[in-house]
Write a protein that holds these residues in place. Structure first.
Motif, PDB file in Angstrom:
ATOM      1  N   LEU A 176       0.857  -1.180   0.000  1.00 48.86           N
ATOM      2  CA  LEU A 176       0.000   0.000   0.000  1.00 48.86           C
ATOM      3  C   LEU A 176       0.892   1.229   0.000  1.00 48.86           C
ATOM      4  O   LEU A 176       1.691   1.432   0.916  1.00 48.86           O
ATOM      5  CB  LEU A 176      -0.912   0.011   1.224  1.00 48.86           C
ATOM      6  N   LEU A 177       0.779   2.039  -1.062  1.00 45.64           N
ATOM      7  CA  LEU A 177       1.577   3.249  -1.207  1.00 45.64           C
ATOM      8  C   LEU A 177       0.697   4.461  -0.933  1.00 45.64           C
ATOM      9  O   LEU A 177      -0.474   4.488  -1.314  1.00 45.64           O
ATOM     10  CB  LEU A 177       2.146   3.356  -2.626  1.00 45.64           C
ATOM     11  N   SER A 178       1.257   5.474  -0.287  1.00 44.96           N
ATOM     12  CA  SER A 178       0.512   6.710  -0.039  1.00 44.96           C
ATOM     13  C   SER A 178       1.432   7.895  -0.254  1.00 44.96           C
ATOM     14  O   SER A 178       2.632   7.832   0.034  1.00 44.96           O
ATOM     15  CB  SER A 178      -0.062   6.730   1.383  1.00 44.96           C
ATOM     16  N   ALA A 179       0.867   8.979  -0.781  1.00 47.85           N
ATOM     17  CA  ALA A 179       1.655  10.169  -1.091  1.00 47.85           C
ATOM     18  C   ALA A 179       0.812  11.407  -0.833  1.00 47.85           C
ATOM     19  O   ALA A 179      -0.407  11.408  -1.037  1.00 47.85           O
ATOM     20  CB  ALA A 179       2.120  10.142  -2.545  1.00 47.85           C
ATOM     21  N   LEU A 180       1.484  12.463  -0.389  1.00 48.63           N
ATOM     22  CA  LEU A 180       0.834  13.739  -0.118  1.00 48.63           C
ATOM     23  C   LEU A 180       1.489  14.804  -0.979  1.00 48.63           C
ATOM     24  O   LEU A 180       2.716  14.918  -1.010  1.00 48.63           O
ATOM     25  CB  LEU A 180       0.973  14.097   1.362  1.00 48.63           C
ATOM     26  N   THR A 181       0.675  15.590  -1.698  1.00 47.35           N
ATOM     27  CA  THR A 181       1.204  16.622  -2.575  1.00 47.35           C
ATOM     28  C   THR A 181       1.426  17.922  -1.807  1.00 47.35           C
ATOM     29  O   THR A 181       1.033  18.058  -0.645  1.00 47.35           O
ATOM     30  CB  THR A 181       0.240  16.893  -3.738  1.00 47.35           C
ATOM     31  N   ALA A 182       2.032  18.901  -2.493  1.00 49.02           N
ATOM     32  CA  ALA A 182       2.252  20.211  -1.878  1.00 49.02           C
ATOM     33  C   ALA A 182       0.933  20.889  -1.547  1.00 49.02           C
ATOM     34  O   ALA A 182       0.869  21.730  -0.641  1.00 49.02           O
ATOM     35  CB  ALA A 182       3.085  21.090  -2.808  1.00 49.02           C
ATOM     36  N   GLU A 183      -0.136  20.528  -2.265  1.00 51.18           N
ATOM     37  CA  GLU A 183      -1.468  21.089  -1.995  1.00 51.18           C
ATOM     38  C   GLU A 183      -2.197  20.326  -0.899  1.00 51.18           C
ATOM     39  O   GLU A 183      -3.378  20.555  -0.670  1.00 51.18           O
ATOM     40  CB  GLU A 183      -2.307  21.082  -3.275  1.00 51.18           C
ATOM     41  N   ARG A 184      -1.497  19.376  -0.241  1.00 48.95           N
ATOM     42  CA  ARG A 184      -2.034  18.581   0.861  1.00 48.95           C
ATOM     43  C   ARG A 184      -3.176  17.676   0.403  1.00 48.95           C
ATOM     44  O   ARG A 184      -4.134  17.433   1.132  1.00 48.95           O
ATOM     45  CB  ARG A 184      -2.481  19.482   2.020  1.00 48.95           C
ATOM     46  N   VAL A 185      -3.057  17.165  -0.830  1.00 52.73           N
ATOM     47  CA  VAL A 185      -4.006  16.190  -1.353  1.00 52.73           C
ATOM     48  C   VAL A 185      -3.383  14.804  -1.218  1.00 52.73           C
ATOM     49  O   VAL A 185      -2.241  14.582  -1.637  1.00 52.73           O
ATOM     50  CB  VAL A 185      -4.365  16.481  -2.824  1.00 52.73           C
TER      51      VAL A 185
END
Length: 236
Positions: A176-185
Motif C-alpha cells: 500500500l503506497l501513499s503520497a501527499l502533494t504540496a497542496e495537501r491532497v
C-alpha cells in the motif's frame, strides 16, 4: 534515552529503562541477529552511529560516511541488516552491516537525484526501495542480494512532498503506497502484484486532508457516536 522493556509475562507491567546515552539526532530502531535492539542515529557532523547492547550497557559507534537526515535500517528475511541514507548531493547510499563488526563494510551509492522519504521493505526477492526523486516524482527499485547498481523506475502518481509504503499481510497482500502533494491532497495505490505489475494506473486521489479535517464533527468529550464524513475516492 530510554526504551520500553516488555516482558514475556503479560501480567507484568511495561516499564521504561535506560537504553543509551543521549542520542544526537533522530533514532532508528531495528533488531539484530540475536533479536537485541540496534539503534541508529546521525550526529551533528552527519556521521551515522550505531548503538548495540553490551550486557546492561551500550555505546555509540561511528559508522563512517556523511548523511543528511535519518538512517533507514531494514532487517532482511535472511537476518541481514541493510542501512540506507542520503548524502548532501542526493545520492542514496547503502551498506550491509554486521553488528558485531560494524567497520567491515563501506557505504556504496545505489542511486542519485533523491530528495527524501526513503522507504525499505524486505521481500522474498530482495529489498523493495522507494524514494522521492526530482520534481517530487516517486521512484522504486528492487535491490536484490549482491546487487550494487539497481535500476530505478518511476511509479507515476502525484508529485509528492511526502511518501510512505507498507506491506500488507494476508489476503489480498501486496503493498500500500501513499503520497501527499504540496497542496495537501492525499493519493494512494494498492500494488497487489508487486513487483510484476506497474502501479501507474492504480493511483487514486483520496481528497484534501484539510477538507477531511473540516468535515470531521466536533465530538464532545467521550464522543457522540457520530462518524467522520468520508471523502469520496476518485480515479486520478
Amino acid at each position: 534515552m530510554k526504551r520500553y522493556r516488555i516482558g514475556r509475562d503479560p501480567s507484568q507491567p511495561v516499564r521504561w529503562e535506560q537504553a543509551a546515552s543521549a542520542a544526537p539526532g533522530p533514532v532508528t530502531l531495528t533488531l539484530g541477529p540475536d533479536e537485541g535492539p540496534l539503534l541508529f542515529t546521525v550526529d551533528k557532523h552527519g556521521e551515522p552511529r550505531l548503538w548495540r547492547s553490551q550486557g546492561e550497557t551500550g555505546e555509540w559507534t561511528g559508522l563512517g560516511g556523511r548523511l543528511v537526515g535519518a538512517v533507514v535500517a531494514v532487517t532482511g528475511r535472511d537476518g541481514g541488516i541493510t542501512l540506507l541514507g542520503l548524502d548532501a548531493e542526493g545520492q542514496l547510499l547503502q551498506r550491509t552491516l554486521n553488528p558485531r563488526e560494524p567497520g567491515t563494510s563501506t557505504w556504496q551509492a545505489i542511486g542519485g537525484g533523491m530528495t527524501g522519504d526513503i522507504v525499505a521493505l524486505p521481500q522474498e526477492a530482495g529489498t523493495a526501495l522507494f524514494a522521492i526523486g526530482r520534481e517530487g516524482r516517486i521512484v522504486h527499485t528492487l535491490l536484490r542480494p549482491g546487487e550494487d547498481r539497481p535500476k530505478w523506475l518511476p511509479l507515476g502518481g502525484p508529485h509528492a512532498e511526502w511518501f510512505n509504503a507498507v506491506a500488507l499481510a494476508g489476503e489480498p497482500g501486496g503493498l500500500l503506497l501513499s503520497a501527499l502533494t504540496a497542496e495537501r491532497v492525499l493519493h494512494y495505490c494498492h500494488w497487489r502484484k508487486f513487483p510484476e505489475d506497474k502501479p501507474n494506473h492504480l493511483w487514486r486521489e483520496q481528497g484534501s486532508i484539510d477538507q477531511a479535517v473540516r468535515q470531521r464533527p466536533n465530538l464532545p468529550e467521550g464522543g457522540s457516536g457520530e462518524q467522520p464524513v468520508a471523502v469520496p475516492a476518485t480515479d486520478r
